[in-house]
Design an enzyme around this catalytic site. Structure first.
Site, PDB file in Angstrom:
ATOM      1  N   ASP A 165      -2.398  -6.994   4.951  1.00 31.14           N
ATOM      2  CA  ASP A 165      -2.495  -7.049   6.413  1.00 31.14           C
ATOM      3  C   ASP A 165      -3.330  -8.234   6.878  1.00 31.14           C
ATOM      4  O   ASP A 165      -3.952  -8.933   6.071  1.00 31.14           O
ATOM      5  CB  ASP A 165      -3.061  -5.728   6.969  1.00 31.14           C
ATOM      6  CG  ASP A 165      -4.273  -5.224   6.186  1.00 31.14           C
ATOM      7  OD1 ASP A 165      -4.888  -6.023   5.462  1.00 31.14           O
ATOM      8  OD2 ASP A 165      -4.604  -4.031   6.299  1.00 31.14           O
ATOM      9  N   ASP A 190      -9.852   7.234   8.674  1.00 29.50           N
ATOM     10  CA  ASP A 190      -8.777   7.998   9.328  1.00 29.50           C
ATOM     11  C   ASP A 190      -7.534   8.112   8.444  1.00 29.50           C
ATOM     12  O   ASP A 190      -6.499   8.585   8.891  1.00 29.50           O
ATOM     13  CB  ASP A 190      -8.415   7.360  10.677  1.00 29.50           C
ATOM     14  CG  ASP A 190      -7.884   5.928  10.541  1.00 29.50           C
ATOM     15  OD1 ASP A 190      -7.757   5.425   9.398  1.00 29.50           O
ATOM     16  OD2 ASP A 190      -7.584   5.314  11.582  1.00 29.50           O
ATOM     17  N   HIS A 233      -5.888   5.546   7.003  1.00 35.18           N
ATOM     18  CA  HIS A 233      -4.942   4.423   6.978  1.00 35.18           C
ATOM     19  C   HIS A 233      -4.944   3.737   5.618  1.00 35.18           C
ATOM     20  O   HIS A 233      -5.962   3.661   4.940  1.00 35.18           O
ATOM     21  CB  HIS A 233      -5.169   3.436   8.134  1.00 35.18           C
ATOM     22  CG  HIS A 233      -6.412   2.617   8.068  1.00 35.18           C
ATOM     23  ND1 HIS A 233      -7.217   2.394   9.164  1.00 35.18           N
ATOM     24  CD2 HIS A 233      -6.998   1.942   7.047  1.00 35.18           C
ATOM     25  CE1 HIS A 233      -8.225   1.620   8.813  1.00 35.18           C
ATOM     26  NE2 HIS A 233      -8.122   1.337   7.534  1.00 35.18           N
ATOM     27  N   GLU A 243      -1.923   3.086  10.694  1.00 37.77           N
ATOM     28  CA  GLU A 243      -2.795   4.075  11.315  1.00 37.77           C
ATOM     29  C   GLU A 243      -2.102   5.442  11.364  1.00 37.77           C
ATOM     30  O   GLU A 243      -0.885   5.535  11.150  1.00 37.77           O
ATOM     31  CB  GLU A 243      -3.170   3.610  12.729  1.00 37.77           C
ATOM     32  CG  GLU A 243      -3.969   2.299  12.763  1.00 37.77           C
ATOM     33  CD  GLU A 243      -5.427   2.465  12.314  1.00 37.77           C
ATOM     34  OE1 GLU A 243      -5.754   3.382  11.545  1.00 37.77           O
ATOM     35  OE2 GLU A 243      -6.266   1.641  12.748  1.00 37.77           O
TER      36      GLU A 243
HETATM   37  P1  PGA Z   1     -13.476  -0.587   3.844  1.00 35.33           P
HETATM   38  O1  PGA Z   1     -12.096  -0.436   4.631  1.00 35.33           O
HETATM   39  O2  PGA Z   1     -13.095  -1.001   2.468  1.00 35.33           O
HETATM   40  O3  PGA Z   1     -14.219  -1.695   4.560  1.00 35.33           O
HETATM   41  O4  PGA Z   1     -14.134   0.734   3.879  1.00 35.33           O
HETATM   42  C1  PGA Z   1     -11.069   0.277   4.039  1.00 35.33           C
HETATM   43  C2  PGA Z   1      -9.840   0.189   4.916  1.00 35.33           C
HETATM   44  O5  PGA Z   1      -9.978   0.102   6.143  1.00 35.33           O
HETATM   45  O6  PGA Z   1      -8.727   0.189   4.356  1.00 35.33           O
END
Ligand code: PGA
Length: 257
Positions: free
Chosen positions: A63, A132, A134, A139
């Protein structure tokens, strides 16, 4: 699913790194799917230390934010070059990261999907997980069949990521391009990393909860080769932890990496 629980984030990352290192040794022109965020940093550190030959490796990132200049400190382009690529001998032409400044985003996304297929498909996809649920920036309520496309970030994700933007929520982009859940499910293998207490609730929901679009990561229950490399903190709410540890310590010789 294989649930690999290690004492520390670095231990869990080292397991993931050895799986990736084996792939690159066995298949020098491997195709990797890569992730950003805090989570994959110890994995990338370990991969750098292993001094692998990246000369024929191709990578696709999950992404990218829309609208940040490419050389902005918080683009995933900058993240990947700073934290991994510049420490390897990867060929820049073999690095694919969604272009958050593409003039025609739907066209760019369709071409990204085609490129993944043309390069032979993703051998191993590395994933983090949002609080959450994702994966990539898919999302909650993203279609399990989704492909690379534009998404709107949730307020939760923007708040989670504000720490990278001097805690200024207004600076966090609203839109992104992300591989879809269908794209992620096409990878031959998925390795999800999760560390820390704040990931424990979503990890138990993902591994032992129901399959549901409100938790995108739960789709990994349907993947034939999905591994979770997690630390004891992220694993703390799992009800069948003892079984996962038993499986891991009794895996047959041929399954070891
Ligand atoms: P993080 O993010 O590794 O900074 O916890 C994980 C994500 O949003 O996929």
């Amino acid at each position: 699913m294989e649930i690999i629980i290690q004492e520390t984030a670095q231990d869990a990352s080292n397991v993931a790194a050895s799986i990736i290192a084996k792939l690159i040794k066995d298949k020098p022109n491997a195709v990797l799917g890569l992730a950003t965020g805090s989570t994959p940093l110890p994995l990338y550190q370990r991969l750098i230390e292993l001094n692998l030959d990246w000369s024929q490796v191709t990578t696709f990132n999950l992404d990218e934010y829309i609208g940040l200049p490419r050389d902005h400190s918080q683009t995933y382009y900058t993240f990947m070059w700073e934290n991994l690529f510049r420490h390897t001998n990867i060929h820049p032409a073999n690095v694919y990261i969604p272009d958050g400044n593409a003039a025609d985003i739907p066209k760019f996304c369709a071409e990204y999907e085609t490129l993944i297929i043309e390069k032979g498909g993703i051998d191993i996809q590395v994933l983090g997980i949002g609080t959450d649920g994702h994966i990539g920036f898919n999302e909650p309520t993203s279609s399990f069949a989704s492909r690379t496309r534009i998404k709107t970030l949730t307020e939760q994700t923007r708040k989670d990521n504000a720490r990278f933007f001097d805690n200024n929520l207004d600076e966090v982009p609203i839109h992104c391009i992300t591989m879809g859940i269908g794209t992620i499910m096409d990878a031959r293998q998925n390795i999800l990393l999760a560390f820390g207490d704040n990931k424990a609730p979503i990890i138990v929901e993902t591994i032992e909860g129901p399959l549901k679009a409100i938790n995108p990561a739960s789709i990994l229950q349907m993947h034939p080769n999905a591994k979770f490399c997690i630390d004891v903190k992220a694993a703390s709410q799992l009800k069948r932890k003892d079984y996962y540890n038993w499986v891991y310590s009794n895996r047959p010789e041929w399954q070891k990496y």
